[in-house]
Design an enzyme around this catalytic site. Sequence first.
Site, short mmCIF file in Angstrom:
data_model
loop_
_atom_site.label_atom_id
_atom_site.label_comp_id
_atom_site.label_asym_id
_atom_site.label_seq_id
_atom_site.Cartn_x
_atom_site.Cartn_y
_atom_site.Cartn_z
N ASN A 68 0.83 -1.21 0.00
CA ASN A 68 0.00 0.00 0.00
C ASN A 68 0.86 1.25 0.00
OD1 ASN A 68 -0.31 1.83 2.59
ND2 ASN A 68 0.19 -0.24 3.31
N ILE A 70 -0.84 4.54 0.73
CA ILE A 70 -1.99 5.42 1.00
C ILE A 70 -1.52 6.86 1.20
CG2 ILE A 70 -3.98 5.83 2.52
CD1 ILE A 70 -4.10 3.10 1.05
N GLY A 71 -0.35 7.01 1.80
CA GLY A 71 0.17 8.35 2.05
C GLY A 71 -0.44 9.01 3.27
N LEU A 72 -0.90 8.15 4.21
CA LEU A 72 -1.42 8.64 5.49
C LEU A 72 -2.55 9.66 5.34
CD1 LEU A 72 1.99 8.92 7.36
CD2 LEU A 72 0.20 7.26 7.81
N ASN A 98 -2.48 6.80 16.86
CA ASN A 98 -1.26 6.84 16.05
C ASN A 98 -1.08 8.25 15.51
OD1 ASN A 98 0.11 6.67 13.22
ND2 ASN A 98 0.68 4.74 14.22
N CYS A 128 6.60 5.37 8.42
CA CYS A 128 5.83 5.07 7.22
C CYS A 128 6.63 5.43 5.97
CB CYS A 128 4.51 5.84 7.24
SG CYS A 128 3.34 5.13 6.10
N ASN A 190 6.86 -1.86 11.09
CA ASN A 190 6.03 -1.23 10.08
C ASN A 190 6.27 -1.99 8.77
OD1 ASN A 190 4.47 0.69 8.61
ND2 ASN A 190 5.07 2.29 10.05
N THR A 191 5.75 -1.47 7.66
CA THR A 191 5.86 -2.19 6.40
C THR A 191 7.27 -2.12 5.81
OG1 THR A 191 5.09 -0.21 5.28
CG2 THR A 191 3.43 -1.88 5.77
N THR A 264 -2.90 -6.54 8.27
CA THR A 264 -3.43 -6.95 6.97
C THR A 264 -4.53 -8.00 7.08
OG1 THR A 264 -1.32 -6.41 5.94
CG2 THR A 264 -2.73 -7.92 4.73
#
Length: 300
Positions: A68, A70-72, A98, A128, A190-191, A264
């Site tokens: 993903n 998303i860009g927060l 968060n 992120c 995190n990812t 996820t």
Amino acid sequence: MDMKVNIAGVEWKNPVTVASGTFGSGEEFGEFVDLNRLGAVTTKGVANVPWPGNPTPRVAEVYGGMMNAIGLQNPGIDLFCKRDIPFLKKYDTKIIVNVCGHAPEEYLAVVERLADEPIDMMEINISCPNVNAGFLAFGQDAKHVEELTAQIKKIAKQPIIMKLTPNVTDITEIAKAAEAGGADALSLINTLTGMKIDINRRTFAVANKTGGVSGPVVHPIAVRMVYQTAQAVNIPIIGMGGIATPEDAIEMILAGASAVSVGTANFYNPNATIEIIDGIEEYMKKNGFESVKDMVGIVK
């Protein structure tokens, strides 16, 4: 059977929360999951002002998980305090907010605004990998991590969880820096930054070119990083990364996590958190564990 865990002085009824960004701010999953069952709800990242997020497409499927960018995207702290906190207060669960930002002053504005809100903890997203401002990469620099943690701790009224990125050479160096800055707990991972190319359209699968990879594919890496971090610091760890089953969660606890976060898996099995809570309890009964804390980090 004692399912309770204590994370930085905050007692959760069980060791299971949700990973930020995979559960909205709770309301989105309220029809599928009894929020009262969760140890805590971790909200989507919130900034000092609304963020529009990245261009679309933002999500792609990859082997064993998803990617993903998303860009927060988020509505900003004012709407969040007005709408999302009152919703979560209706439930018997801890509230972890968060927090994201492009620069230290943006984080600090949100932390200050939350100081007098009825929340239990804050998780600071310094990791992120999707934000074009590039500044969030300072989660990859130990000195910046220690400085930001210290600045936040000066003004925060709730315990602070620093959320670490796996996109570093040595996760323990960053973990120690957060601890030195005064972090009350850590969450990881995190990812992992990845890329996917659509060979038929000959273009990137997500508009941002790169995205954060999550899901079962990252689980062994997450377990390894949680284990290493648990050996390096003396503050509690919330383990996350590809947790989809009770076995995954138990593995993370045995590696050194005091609590776990499900991400996820929520997208394809909204009941995952409940199955994991029940599965941990079953495992404890079967294996003679009186409390969750008796299992934490026992695999050396």
